[in-house]
Design a protein around this motif. Structure first.
Motif, PDB file in Angstrom:
ATOM      1  N   UNK A 297       0.819  -1.287  -0.105  1.00  0.00           N
ATOM      2  CA  UNK A 297       0.132  -0.051  -0.046  1.00  0.00           C
ATOM      3  C   UNK A 297       0.970   1.379  -0.163  1.00  0.00           C
ATOM      4  N   UNK A 298       0.571   2.198  -0.926  1.00  0.00           N
ATOM      5  CA  UNK A 298       1.360   3.506  -1.118  1.00  0.00           C
ATOM      6  C   UNK A 298       0.220   4.300  -0.477  1.00  0.00           C
ATOM      7  N   UNK A 299       0.981   5.184   0.657  1.00  0.00           N
ATOM      8  CA  UNK A 299       0.477   6.216   1.403  1.00  0.00           C
ATOM      9  C   UNK A 299       0.908   7.707   0.655  1.00  0.00           C
ATOM     10  N   UNK A 300       0.126   8.154   0.027  1.00  0.00           N
ATOM     11  CA  UNK A 300       0.467  10.044  -0.823  1.00  0.00           C
ATOM     12  C   UNK A 300      -0.450  10.874   0.087  1.00  0.00           C
ATOM     13  N   UNK A 301      -1.370  10.548   0.672  1.00  0.00           N
ATOM     14  CA  UNK A 301      -2.396  11.484   1.459  1.00  0.00           C
ATOM     15  C   UNK A 301      -3.237  12.213   0.582  1.00  0.00           C
ATOM     16  N   UNK A 302      -3.419  11.641  -0.889  1.00  0.00           N
ATOM     17  CA  UNK A 302      -4.295  12.250  -1.744  1.00  0.00           C
ATOM     18  C   UNK A 302      -5.732  12.077  -1.335  1.00  0.00           C
ATOM     19  N   UNK A 303      -6.081  11.005  -0.533  1.00  0.00           N
ATOM     20  CA  UNK A 303      -7.620  10.785  -0.162  1.00  0.00           C
ATOM     21  C   UNK A 303      -7.941  11.572   1.090  1.00  0.00           C
ATOM     22  N   UNK A 304      -6.756  11.969   1.774  1.00  0.00           N
ATOM     23  CA  UNK A 304      -7.099  12.785   2.980  1.00  0.00           C
ATOM     24  C   UNK A 304      -7.151  14.356   2.304  1.00  0.00           C
ATOM     25  N   UNK A 305      -6.618  14.844   1.355  1.00  0.00           N
ATOM     26  CA  UNK A 305      -6.758  15.922   0.640  1.00  0.00           C
ATOM     27  C   UNK A 305      -8.185  15.748  -0.023  1.00  0.00           C
ATOM     28  N   UNK A 306      -8.934  14.785  -0.587  1.00  0.00           N
ATOM     29  CA  UNK A 306     -10.226  14.766  -1.114  1.00  0.00           C
ATOM     30  C   UNK A 306     -10.865  14.817  -0.120  1.00  0.00           C
ATOM     31  N   UNK A 307     -10.917  14.292   1.221  1.00  0.00           N
ATOM     32  CA  UNK A 307     -11.755  14.118   2.293  1.00  0.00           C
ATOM     33  C   UNK A 307     -12.055  15.497   2.682  1.00  0.00           C
ATOM     34  N   UNK A 308     -10.724  16.426   2.937  1.00  0.00           N
ATOM     35  CA  UNK A 308     -11.004  17.654   3.178  1.00  0.00           C
ATOM     36  C   UNK A 308     -11.660  18.518   2.431  1.00  0.00           C
ATOM     37  N   UNK A 309     -11.745  18.284   1.402  1.00  0.00           N
ATOM     38  CA  UNK A 309     -12.577  19.181   0.144  1.00  0.00           C
ATOM     39  C   UNK A 309     -13.911  19.067   0.324  1.00  0.00           C
ATOM     40  N   UNK A 310     -14.644  18.044   1.037  1.00  0.00           N
ATOM     41  CA  UNK A 310     -15.892  17.935   1.427  1.00  0.00           C
ATOM     42  C   UNK A 310     -16.643  17.790   0.141  1.00  0.00           C
ATOM     43  N   UNK A 311     -16.405  17.213  -0.897  1.00  0.00           N
ATOM     44  CA  UNK A 311     -17.364  16.775  -2.022  1.00  0.00           C
ATOM     45  C   UNK A 311     -17.143  17.958  -2.809  1.00  0.00           C
ATOM     46  N   UNK A 312     -16.458  18.876  -2.799  1.00  0.00           N
ATOM     47  CA  UNK A 312     -16.136  20.175  -3.418  1.00  0.00           C
ATOM     48  C   UNK A 312     -15.063  20.224  -4.275  1.00  0.00           C
ATOM     49  N   UNK A 313     -14.470  19.155  -4.823  1.00  0.00           N
ATOM     50  CA  UNK A 313     -13.037  19.302  -5.389  1.00  0.00           C
ATOM     51  C   UNK A 313     -13.086  20.283  -6.645  1.00  0.00           C
ATOM     52  N   UNK A 314     -11.824  20.526  -6.640  1.00  0.00           N
ATOM     53  CA  UNK A 314     -11.338  21.428  -7.839  1.00  0.00           C
ATOM     54  C   UNK A 314     -10.595  20.478  -8.753  1.00  0.00           C
TER      55      UNK A 314
END
Length: 346
Positions: free
Chosen positions: A219-236
């Motif tokens: 498993x590779x941890x890059x924190x990308x899904x942490x970034x996604x989660x913090x955007x609260x379904x309003x990604x750019x």
């Protein structure tokens, strides 16, 4: 032909697990690997490795995939939700709610099956390339559906699509449990977009004293899904396509390491492990070389958009990289990918 193929791709595992194999390197998740995973469950603490399945939100990451559409079932022409069964019989006190979801199977945290990526390859040895998938299973015969020439749009429902071979159910039947090994890329490279090479990955593993053995799930941890989660379904769109690290899939030594390590599955918290939107070199013959190498050649399933951040922080603090991973996909016959709700037990 007595076999489905005469030629197999150079460096592939076609036939290594049997002529009719549909599981690839998931076959390496033996009882011994399960015991090794269990041995890493020292505290009993669990981590959910799935995003909420309505993330990332919108359709900017992949416009062909849409968020789940959630609706009530019908009962007698009425919405079967908060439905009093005593509507027509006052004796009954029961109230029932029942619902459905229209789900893109690879919108959020997911597994790619071995029929997700094929190639035009001369498996017959007659000088002409045909559409084939891992272990020589054939497009149009074993993996069937409408052709790419069939017209339609995003609202078209292309019926009759079925993976008669290599569907995700083959993976689900194994239970997908064993030893997970996490490589914490964010710890060393932060959240800027970096194409991680073989040399860089090896330096991370050496610094963190990480060893990958045959049959491990990496498993590779890059924190990308942490970034996604913090955007609260309003990604750019810029963030989605430029945040956090990806593997440099045009680094041949990196692909060779995937082969030589014997890993059973490769998982990341980013969109594609590699960068599916990367510029294609003029002399290239593949848009996604890592997908081709893992799924088509080696029979290694890919996990994408897993939520690894909380687990990674715990492992950092504990000075560990290994744990018990339990991650079966849906046992849904004939499909190409599946949502997952993986669990890490440390």
């Amino acid at each position: 032909m007595s076999k489905r193929w005469v030629n197999r791709p150079e460096g592939s595992t076609w036939g290594d697990f049997g002529e009719d194999d549909e599981r690839g390197r998931i076959n390496l998740l033996t009882e011994e690997k399960v015991r090794q995973g269990i041995a890493e469950a020292k505290t009993g603490k669990n981590f959910c490795l799935s995003l909420p399945l309505d993330y990332p939100g919108k359709r900017l990451l992949n416009p062909r995939r849409f968020p789940p559409r959630h609706f009530a079932t019908s009962r007698g022409g009425l919405a079967n939700f908060n439905f009093p069964l005593g509507m027509n019989d006052p004796r009954l006190l029961d109230v029932v709610s029942d619902d459905s979801v229209l789900l893109c199977l690879q919108y959020s945290t997911q597994w790619d099956s071995l029929c997700h990526i094929g190639a035009r390859f001369d498996a017959d040895g007659d000088g002409e390339a045909e559409v084939v998938y891992y272990n020589g299973w054939r497009g149009g015969e074993d993996i069937v559906g409408p052709t790419s020439e069939q017209p339609g749009n995003e609202h078209t429902r292309y019926e009759g699509t079925e993976a008669k071979r290599l569907g995700i159910e083959n993976m689900a039947e194994t239970c997908v449990q064993g030893r997970g090994v996490l490589i914490d890329i964010e710890k060393h490279f932060g959240r800027e977009r970096t194409y991680v090479t073989y040399d860089q990955l090896m330096r991370i593993m050496e610094a963190d004293k990480i060893t990958v053995e045959k049959g491990d799930m990496v498993l590779l941890h890059t924190a990308f899904t942490k970034v996604i989660l913090d955007l609260e379904k309003e990604p750019d769109e810029h963030t989605l396509h430029h945040a956090c690290c990806v593997l440099d899939s045009r680094d041949e030594r990196l692909l060779n390491w995937i082969t030589d390590s014997g890993l059973a599955a490769l998982i990341a918290d980013n969109y594609g492990v590699e960068d599916p939107h990367a510029e294609i070199p003029e002399d290239a013959t593949l848009q996604m070389p890592l997908h081709h190498h893992c799924i088509f050649k080696l029979g290694v399933p890919l996990g994408e958009l897993w939520y690894l951040h909380d687990l990674a922080l715990w492992l950092r603090e504990a000075g560990r990289s290994r744990f018990l991973l339990t991650a079966p996909p849906l046992r849904l016959p004939g499909v190409v990918g599946s949502p997952a709700t993986p669990v890490a037990t440390v």
